[in-house]
Motif scaffolding. Structure first.
Motif, PDB file in Angstrom:
ATOM      1  N   HIS A  35      -5.529   6.270   4.885  1.00  0.00           N
ATOM      2  CA  HIS A  35      -6.077   6.485   3.547  1.00  0.00           C
ATOM      3  C   HIS A  35      -5.198   5.780   2.507  1.00  0.00           C
ATOM      4  O   HIS A  35      -5.022   6.283   1.408  1.00  0.00           O
ATOM      5  CB  HIS A  35      -6.169   7.978   3.233  1.00  0.00           C
ATOM      6  N   GLN A  36      -4.657   4.632   2.870  1.00  0.00           N
ATOM      7  CA  GLN A  36      -3.754   3.934   1.967  1.00  0.00           C
ATOM      8  C   GLN A  36      -4.536   3.085   0.959  1.00  0.00           C
ATOM      9  O   GLN A  36      -5.604   2.552   1.272  1.00  0.00           O
ATOM     10  CB  GLN A  36      -2.798   3.043   2.754  1.00  0.00           C
ATOM     11  N   ARG A  37      -3.978   2.990  -0.234  1.00  0.00           N
ATOM     12  CA  ARG A  37      -4.580   2.191  -1.296  1.00  0.00           C
ATOM     13  C   ARG A  37      -3.500   1.323  -1.936  1.00  0.00           C
ATOM     14  O   ARG A  37      -2.314   1.601  -1.800  1.00  0.00           O
ATOM     15  CB  ARG A  37      -5.242   3.092  -2.350  1.00  0.00           C
ATOM     16  N   ARG A  38      -3.956   0.301  -2.681  1.00  0.00           N
ATOM     17  CA  ARG A  38      -3.042  -0.654  -3.272  1.00  0.00           C
ATOM     18  C   ARG A  38      -3.286  -0.772  -4.773  1.00  0.00           C
ATOM     19  O   ARG A  38      -4.359  -0.427  -5.266  1.00  0.00           O
ATOM     20  CB  ARG A  38      -3.205  -2.059  -2.654  1.00  0.00           C
ATOM     21  N   PRO A  58       0.832  -1.219   0.000  1.00  0.00           N
ATOM     22  CA  PRO A  58       0.000   0.000   0.000  1.00  0.00           C
ATOM     23  C   PRO A  58       0.856   1.254   0.000  1.00  0.00           C
ATOM     24  O   PRO A  58       2.050   1.231   0.342  1.00  0.00           O
ATOM     25  CB  PRO A  58      -0.799  -0.132   1.302  1.00  0.00           C
ATOM     26  N   SER A  59       0.251   2.374  -0.387  1.00  0.00           N
ATOM     27  CA  SER A  59       0.927   3.667  -0.373  1.00  0.00           C
ATOM     28  C   SER A  59      -0.095   4.741  -0.042  1.00  0.00           C
ATOM     29  O   SER A  59      -1.300   4.560  -0.229  1.00  0.00           O
ATOM     30  CB  SER A  59       1.584   3.957  -1.727  1.00  0.00           C
ATOM     31  N   GLY A  60       0.418   5.856   0.422  1.00  0.00           N
ATOM     32  CA  GLY A  60      -0.456   6.955   0.794  1.00  0.00           C
ATOM     33  C   GLY A  60      -0.351   7.267   2.265  1.00  0.00           C
ATOM     34  O   GLY A  60       0.419   6.661   3.021  1.00  0.00           O
ATOM     35  N   LYS A  61      -1.157   8.237   2.719  1.00  0.00           N
ATOM     36  CA  LYS A  61      -1.137   8.633   4.117  1.00  0.00           C
ATOM     37  C   LYS A  61      -1.755   7.552   4.986  1.00  0.00           C
ATOM     38  O   LYS A  61      -2.647   6.827   4.545  1.00  0.00           O
ATOM     39  CB  LYS A  61      -1.892   9.950   4.293  1.00  0.00           C
ATOM     40  N   PRO A  62      -1.323   7.424   6.239  1.00  0.00           N
ATOM     41  CA  PRO A  62      -1.925   6.430   7.145  1.00  0.00           C
ATOM     42  C   PRO A  62      -3.423   6.671   7.295  1.00  0.00           C
ATOM     43  O   PRO A  62      -3.874   7.793   7.478  1.00  0.00           O
ATOM     44  CB  PRO A  62      -1.175   6.651   8.463  1.00  0.00           C
TER      45      PRO A  62
END
Length: 495
Positions: free
Chosen positions: A126-129, A120-124
């Motif tokens: 609000h992460q997406r894969r 996953p990536s993004g802010k804690p």
């Protein structure tokens, strides 16, 4: 102007108070904030917003500087780096081989690994894969890197010329895209925006340019398309002859090249000499090969030989991959130095076939810089990922007893156990049998004396041709004596 601005900003940030308002006991009345502090608060949000973008821009700039080194040497399709984040850019290759590199990559196709779970990536919170189903929506160009965990465009990578037209134009070709929130966002989908709605978009133009490379007149596959039917047949026969020679030499494990391959040489190497042998018994082949072939399409150069070998190797690996499928498998690995003192790692797959019988297939020979466990782990993981193997299907590891392989904490088997807890390590039975035989032979006096005498004979006889002939004559006499007393028998029948 400064005073008016201070008054306006003060009135914006500070709530107005009536003149008749009563001050609360113990609290000081609000005072106007300094102008510098107000400006600092006003720009803090913008600075935080662009901080991440600036860091990424600096990182990309460093990558660009690092990629402007000396040109990369193209050694064949089997040496190409598949991972989009690790492979060199097309413009780093010499200009005269870039089309050849593009054709090699188009032969391999885009890198689309199937993982159980993408990072996953993004802010804690609000992460997406990345989603594997996106490959079905964009099967021809979408790629994913297992090292940087970003998406790339296969065709834009092939057409990247390192010309900065606008900011961010090479995100899908060099730096990677990981803003998954912008995917599946209707008309504003990042992937659709990258492709563009116009047939003359940058992506669509690049796709046409890449397909046009395969139609170039100088390509080995399409050179026959611009000639008449008779010339096509001659070129086809010439190429089939080279392919047959490569196939025979490969199966017989023979060397290809000779010391002197010039027409004046008496021995031009196995490849050329075998073509001459075929030409002696087939007049049709003799009329189209070697001196009777055009200078630009002889199909006997070292590059052609390597390309044919690369295609054979790729086809064999693809067949083994299809044979394994999604079943469980084990790996057998051993490393050694070759004649050129290069460390090589042999990889063998062990798996059950469709009928439930165990099969072993030699898969690849990988050059490694050193024999550290972490280096071997990285090379094996790249091999599994590039060929679409799921490490979760790994059920066994077979290595020798060296510490870098069987180490309980930092050995190769321990590193794979962290990724897959079912990949149990087994000490190679061939090595164990060797250790057992050596230990047993030391305790048996006749066997130990036999090997000692054998070593003495080799050291004494081998350097001298005279002693070698005397030993051969003595062996002939001994065989004749054994035949006379019926101790040994000759083979019956045959010529």
């Amino acid at each position: 102007m400064g005073r008016n601005r201070a008054t306006t900003m003060h009135s914006f940030f500070k709530r107005k108070r009536d003149d008749t308002s009563v001050e609360v006991e113990g609290l000081l009345p609000l005072e106007p904030l300094p102008l510098a502090l107000l400006e600092q608060e006003y720009h803090t949000e913008n600075e935080e917003q662009h901080q991440t973008e600036n860091e990424e821009a600096e990182q990309l700039s460093e990558n660009d500087e690092r990629q402007t080194n000396e040109p990369i040497i193209f050694r064949g399709v089997e040496f190409l780096q598949r991972d989009p984040a690790s492979r060199p850019q097309i413009w780093q290759y010499p200009p005269n081989v870039r089309d050849e590199v593009r054709r090699a990559y188009m032969q391999l196709g885009p890198m689309q690994p199937k993982l159980n779970e993408y990072k996953p990536s993004g802010k804690p919170g609000h992460q997406r894969r990345f989603q594997f189903s996106w490959f079905k929506d964009f099967p021809s160009w979408l790629e994913y890197s297992t090292s940087s965990h970003r998406a790339y465009c296969f065709y834009c990578f092939l057409g990247n010329k390192n010309i900065k037209k606008r900011s961010g134009f090479d995100v899908f070709s060099a730096h990677g895209f990981d803003h998954w929130k912008k995917v599946k966002n209707g008309e504003r989908c990042a992937f659709l925006s990258h492709v563009g709605c116009s047939p003359c978009s940058h992506h669509n133009n690049t796709v046409r340019d890449c397909h046009a490379i395969l139609d170039q007149p100088t390509h080995i596959v399409n050179v026959m398309e611009v000639q008449d039917n008779k010339e096509k047949e001659r070129d086809t026969l010439r190429l089939r002859t080279s392919i047959a020679v490569v196939k025979w030499l490969t199966f017989q494990s023979c060397a290809f090249r000779g010391h002197d391959e010039t027409p004046e040489s008496r021995n031009r190497g196995n490849f050329i000499e075998l073509i001459k042998l075929l030409a002696e018994f087939n007049p049709e082949i003799a009329a189209v090969v070697l001196e009777n072939s055009p200078r630009c399409s002889k199909y006997t150069s070292h590059q052609i030989q390597q390309e044919i070998l690369s295609i054979y190797a790729l086809k064999v690996r693809q067949y083994i991959r299809q044979e394994i499928g999604d079943s469980k498998f084990s790996i057998l690995v051993d490393e050694t130095c070759d004649a050129s003192k290069r460390e090589q790692m042999a990889v063998v797959f062990r798996f059950p076939d469709k009928e439930g019988l165990l099969q072993e297939r030699f898969f690849d020979l990988i050059h490694v810089k050193n024999t550290k466990a972490l280096t071997l782990k990285e090379e094996l993981s790249a091999l599994l990922s590039n060929n679409g193997f799921d490490v979760q299907n790994l059920r066994g590891q077979g290595y020798n007893g060296a510490s870098n392989m069987k180490g309980e904490f930092n050995g190769l088997q321990a590193l794979f156990l962290k990724d897959c807890p079912y990949a149990y390590y087994v000490h190679c039975y061939a090595h164990r049998l060797q250790f057992a035989l050596v230990a047993a032979a030391r305790d048996v006096v006749p066997i130990s004396q036999f090997f000692q005498k054998l070593l003495y004979i080799i050291n004494i006889v081998d350097p001298s041709s005279k002693r070698h002939d005397e030993l051969h004559d003595a062996q002939v006499v001994e065989i004749a004596r054994l035949l006379a007393i019926d101790q040994i028998e000759t083979s019956k029948g045959g010529n």
